[in-house]
Design a protein around this motif. Structure first.
Motif, PDB file in Angstrom:
ATOM      1  N   ILE A 534       0.701  -1.120  -0.087  1.00  0.00           N
ATOM      2  CA  ILE A 534       0.004  -0.079  -0.052  1.00  0.00           C
ATOM      3  C   ILE A 534       0.858   1.136   0.043  1.00  0.00           C
ATOM      4  O   ILE A 534       0.532   2.239  -0.622  1.00  0.00           O
ATOM      5  CB  ILE A 534      -0.831   0.070   1.187  1.00  0.00           C
ATOM      6  CG1 ILE A 534      -2.045  -1.169   0.956  1.00  0.00           C
ATOM      7  CG2 ILE A 534      -1.650   1.312   1.561  1.00  0.00           C
ATOM      8  CD1 ILE A 534      -2.757  -1.358   2.424  1.00  0.00           C
ATOM      9  N   GLN A 548      -4.713  -2.714  -1.787  1.00  0.00           N
ATOM     10  CA  GLN A 548      -5.719  -2.353  -0.617  1.00  0.00           C
ATOM     11  C   GLN A 548      -6.600  -3.266  -0.511  1.00  0.00           C
ATOM     12  O   GLN A 548      -7.028  -3.836   0.671  1.00  0.00           O
ATOM     13  CB  GLN A 548      -6.179  -0.837  -0.877  1.00  0.00           C
ATOM     14  CG  GLN A 548      -5.451   0.075  -0.560  1.00  0.00           C
ATOM     15  CD  GLN A 548      -5.820   1.649  -1.076  1.00  0.00           C
ATOM     16  OE1 GLN A 548      -6.817   1.717  -1.926  1.00  0.00           O
ATOM     17  NE2 GLN A 548      -5.893   2.458  -0.121  1.00  0.00           N
ATOM     18  N   ARG A 552      -6.963  -5.979   2.809  1.00  0.00           N
ATOM     19  CA  ARG A 552      -8.673  -6.287   3.351  1.00  0.00           C
ATOM     20  C   ARG A 552      -9.138  -7.816   3.141  1.00  0.00           C
ATOM     21  O   ARG A 552      -9.517  -8.185   4.462  1.00  0.00           O
ATOM     22  CB  ARG A 552      -9.579  -5.401   2.639  1.00  0.00           C
ATOM     23  CG  ARG A 552     -10.965  -5.442   3.069  1.00  0.00           C
ATOM     24  CD  ARG A 552     -12.073  -4.402   2.997  1.00  0.00           C
ATOM     25  NE  ARG A 552     -13.242  -4.754   3.541  1.00  0.00           N
ATOM     26  CZ  ARG A 552     -14.311  -3.590   3.206  1.00  0.00           C
ATOM     27  NH1 ARG A 552     -14.097  -2.721   2.592  1.00  0.00           N
ATOM     28  NH2 ARG A 552     -15.648  -3.972   3.762  1.00  0.00           N
ATOM     29  N   TYR A 574      -6.880   0.647   4.203  1.00  0.00           N
ATOM     30  CA  TYR A 574      -7.845   0.501   2.919  1.00  0.00           C
ATOM     31  C   TYR A 574      -9.106   1.260   2.739  1.00  0.00           C
ATOM     32  O   TYR A 574     -10.235   0.835   2.240  1.00  0.00           O
ATOM     33  CB  TYR A 574      -7.948  -1.207   2.664  1.00  0.00           C
ATOM     34  CG  TYR A 574      -8.739  -1.741   4.076  1.00  0.00           C
ATOM     35  CD1 TYR A 574     -10.025  -1.956   4.091  1.00  0.00           C
ATOM     36  CD2 TYR A 574      -7.806  -2.710   4.319  1.00  0.00           C
ATOM     37  CE1 TYR A 574     -10.288  -2.680   5.329  1.00  0.00           C
ATOM     38  CE2 TYR A 574      -7.989  -3.375   5.532  1.00  0.00           C
ATOM     39  CZ  TYR A 574      -9.171  -3.497   6.067  1.00  0.00           C
ATOM     40  OH  TYR A 574      -9.722  -4.332   7.017  1.00  0.00           O
TER      41      TYR A 574
END
Length: 696
Positions: A534, A548, A552, A574
């Protein structure tokens, strides 16, 4: 002590002595399959300074005269020793286990069990699935001849619940049990973290109090801030418009705060230490700062008033305050804290790129100078509030070498103890760090190499060398991820760490326990790499979105597996907001459920897949019912169903969402509610989730 024949275990003392005896008997049975005969005997002496709790083991008939002589010898050695000192004496077919204070005997028991090959790696959290300890099987237990006396080098050895996102009542019992096995003597619990009712001592007190009492562990309660006992909505007259801290110049305000705290502590005599802190990031009334000069000076007014009131009320609870943020400096002029006050030094802005005492780093050097100033000026104890497992690091960092150097430095300059955080959610990911901080709290001169040479072979066998490399590759200060080139550096290190874990998996072969732990650590590295990406892909929108999404997906998959604490520090990576209440609800539920797809796109008249997932939290057996809530003209191949989960395995229910041909383009919400189905009721609601459906 070795040989054959019936072994007699005799114990004396309070409930802690009885618990110590039962622990020894239970572990010996687990190792050998044989139950030791246990009985209680009168205390050998009631003289001051003697061991009022202890265990005597002998093979065959117990000669009372010899027993008295052996115990008398132990008493002589314990004379003037600090609490928690323990003795193991073994010779001529007998063993004496005792110590100074009630915990001394329990410390001796766990130390003896470690000599016999037992390893207490971690609390018995459900996600360990029986792999939190190693208890060897053997035909008999042989205790070597010895006269061992061990003293703690620090009197204050703590684990801190802090935000307590992931600690359920079951977790807290397991944590306390593990703390005792590593000779920690204080559990720190918030009165009410951030005053929002999520992590409150009173909600856990009924479970905690007896578990702490039978192990002799002390309770420390409090934290941010004064407003918990003097809420502004109830006492608006005590607050000014320019500050979040109450008006400490107002004697009525100080007296009311103190009175409320005294009443609280009077009703909870088990609390040994109370943390008297202002609100986190609190602002002080300008007039008060003008009068007292500094925030620390103003704090002395509140803290000392509380100390005096507790003494007057005959309450023995000690008061602690934190040297932190705006009140990091010691008091000036004629202001000082009562010598009975414990000062916790919290260097929140320090770096873990180098040890605390390394003068090459300007920031750490300033903190080190302040710590020594506190120790010199304060007439009482100064301890360390440690940030080596800070929340903003998420799943990154294992700075064991830095922590080891820190502990040695703190001990050298005269600090009296330390504490570290105790979240369960990612404990397995940082098992080595938790274990080291516990062991170094007892012995702050323990080196990182000494720790690794003992822990890694016991935990990972032939994979020890590779796991040592993994710990090295994940040791960098996570705050450096955002520095120039940080994404590239961390990506390289954690990819190497992944290779280390794979090599360790090959090395350990059929060692099932090691394979289970390594498998989860491997998933933890994948999580870390997704997190790192990220940052690494920040300048590439499409790749950033993929990173992201991956972070998650992995977070939701592994949040109850001990390698990822799902909370706001993670989810904001995220773009998702998860409140403290929602986080605690997840981890304190027996099971949880969610929709694997949180964003769907579909044309009118067509369909798209949606998967309903039920996850175990306590790793027990659960029957979960789920029900979808669908917008008009949008249907599902399955609108409800049941998922049976057991152990660590999540279960999935694939569905097909169909959008009616006349549904207008736009955004719609698909909801789901989960219930645990019992034998005698319609179901207990667990939680809800939702997905966004965009019709194009």
């Amino acid at each position: 002590m070795h040989g054959r024949g019936r072994v007699e275990l005799q114990w004396w003392g309070s409930d802690i002595g009885q618990f110590a005896a039962s622990e020894l008997a239970d572990y010996v049975k687990s190792m050998t399959g044989t139950r030791i005969h246990t009985s209680r005997v009168p205390a050998p002496s009631d003289k001051p300074g003697t061991a009022h709790s202890g265990i005597f083991l002998a093979r065959g008939h117990v000669d009372r005269t010899k027993r008295a002589r052996w115990i008398s010898t132990a008493n002589e050695k314990l004379d003037s020793k600090p609490d928690d000192t323990y003795i193991i004496q073994s010779a001529a077919g007998h063993v004496v286990l005792t110590g100074a204070g009630e915990r001394g005997t329990l410390n001796a028991v766990y130390s003896l069990l470690e000599q016999l090959g037992v390893h207490f790696f971690a609390p018995e959290f459900a996600f360990y699935q029986g792999n939190s300890e190693r208890v060897p099987r053997k035909s008999r237990c042989v205790v070597r001849a010895q006269s061992t006396l061990v003293e703690p080098k620090w009197p204050i050895r703590r684990k801190d619940v802090e935000e307590g996102f992931s600690l359920s009542k079951g977790h807290i019992v397991a944590l306390v049990d593990w703390m005792a096995k590593h000779k920690l003597n204080y559990l720190v619990f918030p009165y009410d973290y951030y005053a929002i009712g999520v992590t409150r001592y009173d909600d856990f007190r009924e479970v905690l109090a007896p578990e702490l009492a039978k192990r002799g562990i002390k309770m420390e309660v409090g934290g941010h801030g004064y407003d918990s006992f003097l809420p502004p909505e109830k006492y608006p007259q005590f607050y000014t418009s320019d500050a979040s801290v109450f008006d400490v110049q107002n004697q009525d305000a100080v007296d009311t705060y103190v009175s409320n705290v005294v009443d609280y502590l009077a009703d909870r005599p088990e609390i040994a230490t109370f943390d008297c802190w202002p609100p986190d990031g609190g602002t002080w009334p300008k007039a008060a700062l003008s009068k007292y000069g500094t925030a620390t000076n103003a704090e002395t007014v509140v803290v000392n008033a509380l100390v005096a009131a507790l003494k007057k009320a005959g309450i023995s609870t000690r008061v602690e305050r934190i040297a932190y943020a705006a009140a990091l400096e010691p008091p000036t002029g004629s202001y000082e804290f009562d010598p009975d006050v414990l000062i916790d030094f919290a260097a929140i802005g320090r770096t873990y790129t180098v040890p605390f005492g390394d003068p090459s780093n300007e920031t750490n050097a300033k903190f080190a100078k302040l710590l020594k100033k506190w120790i010199f000026l304060h007439q009482g104890d100064v301890a360390i509030y440690d940030y080596s497992r800070r929340y903003r690091w998420r799943g990154l960092g294992n700075p064991i070498d830095v922590i080891a150097a820190d502990a040695a430095y703190y001990h050298k300059v005269g600090a009296q103890g330390t504490e570290s955080y105790a979240e369960a959610g990612n404990w397995l990911q940082f098992e080595a760090e938790h274990l080291f901080t516990a062991q170094s709290a007892w012995n702050p001169t323990l080196s990182a190499d000494e720790f690794r040479s003992d822990y890694l072979p016991a935990r990972f066998g032939r994979g020890a060398h590779d796991v040592a490399r993994y710990l090295g590759h994940t040791s960098a200060d996570p705050d450096q991820l955002g520095a120039d080139g940080g994404g590239t550096k961390f990506r390289r290190q954690y990819r190497a760490a992944l290779s280390d874990i794979v090599a360790a998996q090959h090395a350990v072969g059929r060692n099932r326990s090691a394979q289970n732990i390594l498998g989860l650590l491997k998933s933890g590295v994948h999580l870390s790499l997704a997190d790192i990406d990220i940052t690494y892909e920040a300048d590439n929108p499409k790749r950033l979105e993929r990173a992201q999404r991956r972070y998650r997906v992995l977070t939701e998959k592994y949040r109850f597996s001990g390698i990822q604490l799902e909370c706001t520090y993670q989810t904001k990576r995220y773009g998702f907001t998860l409140g403290r209440e929602e986080t605690a609800q997840r981890y304190r539920s027996p099971a949880w459920g969610y929709l694997r797809e949180w964003s769907l796109t579909c044309r009118a008249g067509e369909s798209t897949p949606l998967v309903v997932v039920a996850q175990p939290v306590d790793f027990d057996r659960h029957r979960i019912r789920w029900e979808l809530d669908l917008p008009d003209a949008i249907t599902s191949s399955r609108a409800s169903g049941r998922l049976d989960i057991i152990g660590s395995r999540a279960e999935h229910a694939p569905c097909r969402i169909t959008v009616g041909p006349n549904v207008p383009a736009g955004t719609y919400t698909i909801g789901v509610t989960f219930y645990e189905v019992g034998d005698r009721n319609g179901g207990t609601k667990l939680g809800t989730d939702e997905a966004t459906l965009t019709v194009v």
